[in-house]
Design a protein around this motif. Structure first.
Motif: not given
Length: 167
Positions: A81-90, A108-110, A112-117
């Motif tokens: 999810t963080f990678n998607a945020a960085l790379s245009g996926g979101l 410091f990459a959050p 997927n669990d951090a995004f889910a929370a």
């Protein structure tokens, strides 16, 4: 007669500028040969909670040192999810991977669990706001090469905030 002289003067100036343009367009210089080698940096052994799980999931983690940051981030499933945020996926307007690839950055990459929370709607709000998503992404990046023993303390993020790193 004065009007005719001004017109000829302007025409001569335009002709002079136009005549000089091909010289400017076709001029070039060979780049100087580079004699400096790209520094090789050894990735420090991951330490801290969750790092054993990371090392089990990615037993070849030391090979990541040979890859650009974007490829490293894309290769870790737990931060997709963080990678998607960085790379245009979101949001296609937000792709900071080329910047990170030209780093050296500590990221410091959050997970997927951090995004889910996250509180409901927060991720959707980030997706919809390119400026907020860019700020979020840069908040997680620190300029420099820092190992586990060096990263502790106050650190300025690329977003501009100061973050206290304790472990």
């Amino acid at each position: 007669m004065k009007t005719r002289t001004k017109t000829l003067g302007v025409a001569a100036a335009i002709a002079a500028v136009t005549a000089s343009l091909p010289l400017a367009v076709t001029a070039y210089a060979d780049p100087a040969p580079t004699t400096t080698a790209t520094p090789v940096v050894e990735i420090p052994d991951p330490q801290g909670s969750g790092c054993d799980n990371f090392k089990k999931a990615m037993p070849e983690w030391k090979a990541l040192a040979d890859l650009p940051a974007g490829k490293v981030l894309a290769s870790i499933p737990d931060i997709s999810t963080f990678n998607a945020a960085l790379s245009g996926g979101l949001n296609p307007e937000v792709n900071i991977v080329p910047v990170l690839d030209n780093g050296p950055y500590v990221i410091f990459a959050p997970t997927n669990d951090a995004f889910a929370a996250m509180e409901p709607g927060k991720l959707d709000a980030l997706k919809a706001d390119a400026a907020a998503l860019t700020s979020f992404d840069y908040y997680h990046a620190f300029l420099g090469l820092l190992g586990p023993d060096d990263v502790k303390g106050q650190r300025p993020t690329q977003q501009g905030a100061e973050v206290k790193v304790t472990g």
